[in-house]
Design an enzyme around this catalytic site. Structure first.
Site, mmCIF file in Angstrom:
data_model
loop_
_atom_site.group_PDB
_atom_site.id
_atom_site.type_symbol
_atom_site.label_atom_id
_atom_site.label_comp_id
_atom_site.label_asym_id
_atom_site.label_seq_id
_atom_site.Cartn_x
_atom_site.Cartn_y
_atom_site.Cartn_z
ATOM 1 N N GLU A 23 -97.322 -32.171 -62.131
ATOM 2 C CA GLU A 23 -98.481 -31.378 -61.694
ATOM 3 C C GLU A 23 -99.683 -32.256 -61.373
ATOM 4 O O GLU A 23 -100.489 -31.926 -60.521
ATOM 5 C CB GLU A 23 -98.836 -30.362 -62.781
ATOM 6 C CG GLU A 23 -99.938 -29.408 -62.379
ATOM 7 C CD GLU A 23 -100.036 -28.209 -63.300
ATOM 8 O OE1 GLU A 23 -101.159 -27.748 -63.527
ATOM 9 O OE2 GLU A 23 -98.992 -27.746 -63.807
ATOM 10 N N LYS A 24 -99.779 -33.411 -62.067
ATOM 11 C CA LYS A 24 -100.939 -34.272 -61.862
ATOM 12 C C LYS A 24 -100.538 -35.725 -62.118
ATOM 13 O O LYS A 24 -99.518 -35.993 -62.776
ATOM 14 C CB LYS A 24 -102.103 -33.849 -62.751
ATOM 15 C CG LYS A 24 -101.768 -33.695 -64.218
ATOM 16 C CD LYS A 24 -102.956 -33.172 -65.017
ATOM 17 C CE LYS A 24 -103.100 -31.692 -65.003
ATOM 18 N NZ LYS A 24 -102.116 -30.978 -65.820
ATOM 19 N N ASP A 118 -96.819 -27.877 -65.332
ATOM 20 C CA ASP A 118 -97.180 -27.430 -66.679
ATOM 21 C C ASP A 118 -96.304 -26.246 -67.092
ATOM 22 O O ASP A 118 -95.885 -25.458 -66.242
ATOM 23 C CB ASP A 118 -98.656 -27.018 -66.730
ATOM 24 C CG ASP A 118 -99.584 -28.221 -66.823
ATOM 25 O OD1 ASP A 118 -99.083 -29.343 -67.060
ATOM 26 O OD2 ASP A 118 -100.804 -28.044 -66.661
ATOM 27 N N ASP A 120 -96.339 -23.190 -67.863
ATOM 28 C CA ASP A 120 -96.920 -21.857 -67.888
ATOM 29 C C ASP A 120 -96.759 -21.219 -66.519
ATOM 30 O O ASP A 120 -96.137 -21.791 -65.613
ATOM 31 C CB ASP A 120 -98.394 -21.898 -68.308
ATOM 32 C CG ASP A 120 -99.257 -22.766 -67.397
ATOM 33 O OD1 ASP A 120 -98.787 -23.138 -66.306
ATOM 34 O OD2 ASP A 120 -100.401 -23.083 -67.783
ATOM 35 N N TYR A 338 -99.595 -29.246 -75.540
ATOM 36 C CA TYR A 338 -100.131 -28.586 -74.342
ATOM 37 C C TYR A 338 -101.209 -27.557 -74.708
ATOM 38 O O TYR A 338 -100.973 -26.672 -75.528
ATOM 39 C CB TYR A 338 -98.986 -27.903 -73.589
ATOM 40 C CG TYR A 338 -99.408 -27.235 -72.315
ATOM 41 C CD1 TYR A 338 -99.864 -27.987 -71.242
ATOM 42 C CD2 TYR A 338 -99.363 -25.855 -72.187
ATOM 43 C CE1 TYR A 338 -100.268 -27.371 -70.068
ATOM 44 C CE2 TYR A 338 -99.760 -25.229 -71.014
ATOM 45 C CZ TYR A 338 -100.210 -26.000 -69.957
ATOM 46 O OH TYR A 338 -100.615 -25.386 -68.797
ATOM 47 N N ARG A 340 -103.057 -25.185 -72.803
ATOM 48 C CA ARG A 340 -103.221 -23.855 -72.184
ATOM 49 C C ARG A 340 -102.124 -22.901 -72.652
ATOM 50 O O ARG A 340 -101.460 -22.239 -71.860
ATOM 51 C CB ARG A 340 -103.204 -23.975 -70.662
ATOM 52 C CG ARG A 340 -104.428 -24.684 -70.096
ATOM 53 C CD ARG A 340 -104.281 -24.935 -68.608
ATOM 54 N NE ARG A 340 -105.485 -25.486 -68.015
ATOM 55 C CZ ARG A 340 -105.843 -26.757 -68.061
ATOM 56 N NH1 ARG A 340 -105.065 -27.621 -68.708
ATOM 57 N NH2 ARG A 340 -106.960 -27.176 -67.504
#
Length: 684
Positions: A23-24, A118, A120, A338, A340
């Protein structure tokens, strides 16, 4: 979209065995460290002996704006609403075009792709939408990273899952994204245009979650403004039994006179008469009942993001966004899992790490954490360990990485403290106490006394006084009593109290309200149903929504406590919107449907069809919205708009804010509309 040429210095092997898409960049770098062989960084990717890792920057693709579907939508017009795309369009974000081309070319050359977004809803979508955009047909596996320490990453790589297992999660994220577009794009236009027709020169953003959140603050402020203080009296009496003096509290009968609507004694004369009667009675009090029950209170669960944000707000006064940003830093430094997460439970296999994590915490340069973890028992299995409660992520806890506590800044230390404290509590026994409830009768009046004796402090040793919910009518330790016993009456008293206005929201308490939205719904039939819904918004978005309301001038923070107060545009927006948008009932139900969709029991198409119809009906309602006129000169012709100064071909003139529905116009005379008398009287 036209393909961009790759930078000339960028070369790839003809065939990649495995491509990881993170993701990043920070996540990609950590994955690379755990793959075999030497790592070499290229432009936009990292090569290793175990595959190539590339990355996005959050959402590489963005939803198209209305005018990107049709140029006519660039101008906001009532007759164009609602705007419902026949097929949804995504575009590559300008800032991500180069990286998109790198990812696209790497996908073309890979044999297998590993989705490393991530764990989610949004993390699932932002990689999946890129794969769908380039029409990927290669097999895709899913890497679920709840922590970035080496042990967790290696374990996750060894347990890749089929990405198809998360198709429903992607559908849920798509539904959220498209529903937000339908509501936001259409209703922001509809109600902004309605406000402008009434003379308000403003733009009013309407959001599926943002608007009912703002309405919570507006309604709370009006409760405070309209609050009228009222006095009431609490009666209590001291009794003696077995050489022990204790306090019991008077309980009025249903037919008791002098009670207010909340069942409190509000009549001073009646309170005085009761006291005199109690004092005059000569007979001892009779014990009507006395029951003692052993109670067990399980360990407080580890933390989800919103729980952490609320606790940090109460204990340290931190803004929810600060808490999220800090938890993200701790995660990227591999110290916590993590951030979130909306889950307060832990996978059963994770308990294998307990001894290592507790051992690390024992060595911390923090007296309380070190002391508590030193007394913890890693073999205790609290209710937190439950695989059935785990989805893509679990509660936020410390990792097996040793923490250099002294190297953290104050905010990081405080957030790490709360996370570690909640984890340590899982390895203390349950809290056990005897709860005694006694009921007495004296002079024909009933009194109740509640007391408790702690048998095992358990996990509350870690939390101390903050874990105790001290109740006003707690009588302390009670003597052993039986039905039919007599107790000596000593004295009675009446304490005068006053009702208090509700407290203003802070960012932390507003976030808690968003999570516990069932308390604020209008429809009482929905309360029970919505209690199981995880509120409105998500763990990752609630803090951002509150921050945006402040930054856009709808809320302002006041005093050192940073109480939230609505501004004039906030009142305008909430007052002009229908209840469907300002009460959280519908939004919370939508969140429930999104949850069902993630579980595979709701349809994306059916949900979006419902949202399109909802948007259309509210666009119609906007045309007849009752909005106070804003301006010094009301239109004498339609009486529904205000005259506004404009520039025309022949100079300044005054026209109606409801143009073109009303075409009234008047010459300018000394910066005022020159309205003939007959027109002012409605004759023209």
């Amino acid at each position: 979209m036209e393909s961009q040429k790759l930078p000339p210095n960028l070369t790839y092997p003809k065939t990649l065995h495995r491509l990881y898409i993170a993701e990043k960049p920070s996540m990609a770098a950590e994955i690379a460290k755990c793959l075999p062989g030497p790592a070499s960084r290229k432009d936009g990717c990292i090569h290793t002996g175990g595959g190539v890792i590339t990355w996005g920057y959050g959402h590489i693709l963005r939803q198209a704006e209305p005018d990107e579907y049709d140029p006519k939508y660039e101008r906001w017009r009532v007759e164009d609403l609602p705007i419902i795309p026949e097929s949804w369009k995504l575009l590559v974000a300008d800032s991500c075009k180069k990286q998109f081309e790198i990812i696209k070319n790497l996908i073309e050359q890979a044999n297998e792709i590993v989705h490393a977004g991530d764990p989610d809803r949004e993390g699932q979508l932002l990689i999946d939408e890129v794969l769908d955009y380039v029409h990927n047909q290669k097999p895709v596996r899913r890497l679920l990273l709840n922590a970035l320490d080496e042990q967790s990453i290696r374990k996750a790589i060894a347990n890749l899952r089929d990405n198809q297992d998360f198709q429903n999660l992607k559908q849920s994220a798509l539904a959220r994204s498209r529903a937000d577009w339908l509501i936001g794009m259409n209703l922001s236009r509809a109600y902004t245009l309605a406000a402008q027709r009434a003379g308000h020169r403003t733009t009013l953003p309407v959001g599926r979650v943002k608007t009912p959140t703002l309405a919570l603050v507006v309604r709370r402020e009006r409760e405070i403004e309209n609050f009228k203080q009222a006095d009431y009296f609490t009666l209590k009496a001291d009794f003696e039994h077995s050489d022990t003096i204790f306090t019991a509290y008077w309980k009025p009968r249903e037919e008791q006179s002098g009670l207010d609507t909340e069942g409190r004694l509000a009549d001073k004369a009646i309170a005085q008469a009761l006291l005199e009667m109690l004092q005059a009675a000569t007979e001892p009090a009779a014990v009507i009942s006395c029951e003692t029950t052993e109670k067990k209170e399980p360990q407080r669960l580890p933390l989800a993001l919103s729980t952490l944000q609320v606790m940090a707000g109460k204990k340290f006064g931190y803004d929810p966004q600060v808490v999220l940003d800090t938890a993200q830093k701790l995660y990227e430094r591999k110290l916590t899992t993590y951030p979130r997460s909306d889950c307060e439970f832990l996978p059963e296999s994770q308990q294998d790490d307990a001894a290592v994590i507790l051992g690390n915490l024992t060595g911390l340069a923090h007296r309380e954490l070190a002391g508590w973890s030193g007394k913890a028992d890693s073999l205790i299995r609290s209710r937190a360990w439950n695989d059935k409660k785990i989805t893509a992520h679990h509660a936020i806890i410390p990792t097996v990485e040793r923490c250099n506590f002294a190297a953290l800044n104050e905010t990081e230390r405080n957030i790490y403290f709360l996370i570690a404290q909640a984890y340590i509590a899982q390895f203390y026994p349950v809290h056990v106490y005897d709860q005694t409830r006694a009921e007495l009768e004296h002079a024909g009046e009933r009194f109740t006394a509640n007391g408790r004796i702690i048998k095992e402090l358990g996990w509350k040793e870690v939390y101390g006084a903050e874990a105790e919910e001290k109740k006003e009518e707690d009588s302390g330790t009670l003597p052993a009593m039986s039905k039919g016993d007599r107790a000596r009456f000593i004295q009675a008293s009446a304490e005068k109290k006053s009702t208090k206005a509700p407290s203003r929201f802070t960012a932390a308490t507003l976030l808690a309200a968003m999570k516990e939205i069932h308390k604020y719904v209008k429809n009482p039939d929905l309360k029970k149903q919505l209690k199981d819904v995880a509120g409105i918004g998500t763990e990752a978005t609630r803090a951002t929504i509150i921050k945006e309301l402040i930054e856009r001038g709808f809320l302002r923070e006041e005093t050192k406590r940073k109480y939230l107060k609505p501004t004039e545009p906030a009142y305008l927006l909430v007052d002009m919107l229908p209840e469907e948008l300002t009460y959280p009932d519908f939004t919370a139900l939508w969140e429930d449907i999104l949850r069902q969709m993630a579980e595979g029991s709701a349809s994306l198409d059916a949900f979006l069809g419902q949202q399109a119809r909802f948007a259309a009906s509210l666009c119609t309602k906007a045309k007849g919205a009752d909005i106070p006129l804003k301006g010094d000169h009301h239109c004498p012709r339609c009486r529904k708009g205000v005259l506004q100064l404009r520039n025309g071909k022949h100079g300044k003139f005054w026209g109606c804010s409801r143009y073109p529905a009303c075409r009234a116009s008047f010459d300018d005379k000394n910066d005022k509309p020159d309205i003939p008398v007959r027109k002012a009287q409605g004759q023209g």
